[in-house]
Design an enzyme around this catalytic site. Structure first.
Site, short mmCIF file in Angstrom:
data_model
loop_
_atom_site.label_atom_id
_atom_site.label_comp_id
_atom_site.label_asym_id
_atom_site.label_seq_id
_atom_site.Cartn_x
_atom_site.Cartn_y
_atom_site.Cartn_z
N GLU A 270 0.82 -1.20 0.00
CA GLU A 270 0.00 0.00 0.00
C GLU A 270 0.86 1.26 0.00
O GLU A 270 1.96 1.28 0.56
CB GLU A 270 -0.92 -0.01 1.23
CG GLU A 270 -1.91 -1.16 1.18
CD GLU A 270 -2.92 -1.16 2.32
OE1 GLU A 270 -3.99 -1.73 2.14
OE2 GLU A 270 -2.63 -0.60 3.39
N CYS B 231 3.48 8.51 1.11
CA CYS B 231 3.96 7.57 2.11
C CYS B 231 4.17 6.23 1.39
O CYS B 231 3.25 5.67 0.80
CB CYS B 231 2.91 7.45 3.22
SG CYS B 231 3.35 6.25 4.47
N CYS C 121 6.25 -7.09 7.27
CA CYS C 121 7.27 -6.54 8.16
C CYS C 121 7.63 -7.58 9.21
O CYS C 121 6.78 -8.29 9.71
CB CYS C 121 6.76 -5.26 8.83
SG CYS C 121 8.02 -4.49 9.87
N CYS D 264 5.27 -4.82 15.53
CA CYS D 264 4.86 -3.89 16.59
C CYS D 264 3.39 -4.14 16.91
O CYS D 264 2.59 -4.37 16.00
CB CYS D 264 5.10 -2.45 16.15
SG CYS D 264 6.83 -2.13 15.76
N CYS E 125 -1.59 6.22 10.19
CA CYS E 125 -0.41 5.53 10.74
C CYS E 125 -0.80 4.24 11.43
O CYS E 125 -1.72 4.20 12.24
CB CYS E 125 0.28 6.43 11.76
SG CYS E 125 1.19 7.72 10.97
S1 SF4 Z 1 5.54 0.09 12.99
FE1 SF4 Z 1 6.67 -1.82 13.44
S2 SF4 Z 1 5.43 -3.48 12.52
FE2 SF4 Z 1 4.71 -1.54 11.64
S3 SF4 Z 1 5.86 -1.35 9.73
FE3 SF4 Z 1 7.02 -0.20 11.31
S4 SF4 Z 1 8.49 -1.68 12.16
FE4 SF4 Z 1 6.95 -2.87 11.00
#
Ligand code: SF4
Length: 343
Positions: free
Chosen positions: A92, A105, A112, A116, A334
């Site tokens: 995206e 963005c 990932c 998180c 976000c």
């Molecule tokens: S906030 Fe954490 S989980 Fe999300 S894209 Fe960034 S590093 Fe990866």
């Protein structure tokens, strides 16, 4: 194996290629300008190149454009694009228009690794790094559909950890930065990282005037580890030390991203800890009220608690702004981006 995409080449590599086929090196600049300044999506469109070179380019290189599977427009003008790549991975990208700037963005990885606990991007795990061509393809698509074709700011805050795809990221940044490329000043390019300390040290030596944003999100070791498992490997105190070193080496201010979650990160104790942690540092704090992701149980704080938190930081000498969510109605804010969504 198929042909490599020509957008994986830096200008220097393109010069080498052009030389290797006995063409004048200035042809490389022409090709580069076609690719980035004029947004050509086909070799045939590069009219001022000799026909022989155009044919050779077509034979030696791919020039692929990411396919838009869908796009969603928020009531605030934010547009979220879902792209499909050659191997069917999906990423995206978000265009965030404002009166004085047009920001894109961008995603740097499919999925990932860092998981998180407030972020949709990490839910399905990591699939792979994006190539330079795939990262640039997102930006060029958005540029081509933007009236006037002018993008003012690039933020590497989409899916993935940019510094975990370091070499491709830096190559892309140099192409964005180049006068013959997109000619976007480094100061208008932001890298956001979850805190990969060795890469932050490496970045400090690149001689680029980039904006660095650190996803901090916790004011002490325990809370940060709950929200960001990467904190076990790169503990908070070490990270803050690395940030102080970065500022010393680059003379650049750092932005700390700090998520405000009700009863967890938005408390008087957290404000006091954060103030202590960042004391005297050339930095600012972006306070991000938590954007709801259905897989997580957290709640955003009240407007009043957000303002109180900001005031407490101010009283401790830390400059903090509250980031207003953009594109929340289309899950483009976000922490809401995913690597294989459909919408
Ligand atoms: S906030 Fe954490 S989980 Fe999300 S894209 Fe960034 S590093 Fe990866």
């Amino acid at each position: 194996m198929g042909l490599q995409d020509i957008r994986n080449l830096s200008l220097e590599e393109l010069v080498q290629y052009v030389r290797s086929v006995d063409e004048n090196p200035y042809r490389a600049t022409q090709v580069f300008e076609w690719l980035y300044k004029r947004g050509a999506g086909r070799f045939e469109a590069m009219e001022n190149l000799p026909l022989g070179l155009r044919e050779r380019l077509k034979k030696n290189w791919a020039l692929s454009n990411p396919v838009v599977v869908s796009q969603a427009v928020s009531h605030d003008g934010t547009i979220k694009f879902l792209f499909e790549l050659n191997d069917k991975e999906r990423v995206e990208t978000v265009l965030i228009p404002a009166a004085s700037r047009k920001t894109v963005c961008v995603s740097t990885q499919a999925g990932c690794k860092f998981g998180c606990r407030f972020c949709a991007s990490g839910i399905g795990g990591w699939r792979r790094d994006l190539s330079c061509a795939e990262i640039l393809g997102q930006i060029l698509h958005v540029k081509n559909i933007t009236p006037g074709g002018l993008l003012s700011h690039i933020v590497f805050m989409g899916t993935g950890e940019p510094l975990d795809n370091y070499d491709n990221l830096l190559k892309v940044i140099r192409i964005l930065n180049a006068p013959q490329g997109l000619h976007i000043a480094a100061r208008r390019i932001t890298i956001s990282t979850c805190g990969l300390i060795p890469k932050i040290k490496q970045l400090a030596q690149e001689g680029l005037q980039l904006e660095l944003a650190i996803s901090l999100h916790g004011s002490n070791q325990e809370t940060r580890t709950v929200l960001m498992p990467v904190n076990k490997k790169y503990p908070l105190d070490d990270l803050v030390r690395a940030c102080r070193d970065y500022i010393r080496a680059t003379k650049r201010q750092i932005t700390f991203e700090y998520i405000l979650i009700k009863d967890l990160t938005c408390t008087p104790r957290a404000a006091a800890e954060l103030g202590q942690l960042l004391k005297g540092m050339l930095c600012k704090v972006n306070l991000i009220p938590y954007n709801k992701v259905e897989e997580f149980l957290y709640e955003p704080p009240s407007r009043r608690d957000i303002m109180t938190f900001q005031e407490r930081l101010k009283a401790l000498g830390v400059h903090a702004t509250v980031r207003m969510p953009r594109g929340r109605d289309v899950a483009a804010a976000c922490g809401q981006l995913r690597h294989s969504a459909s919408f």
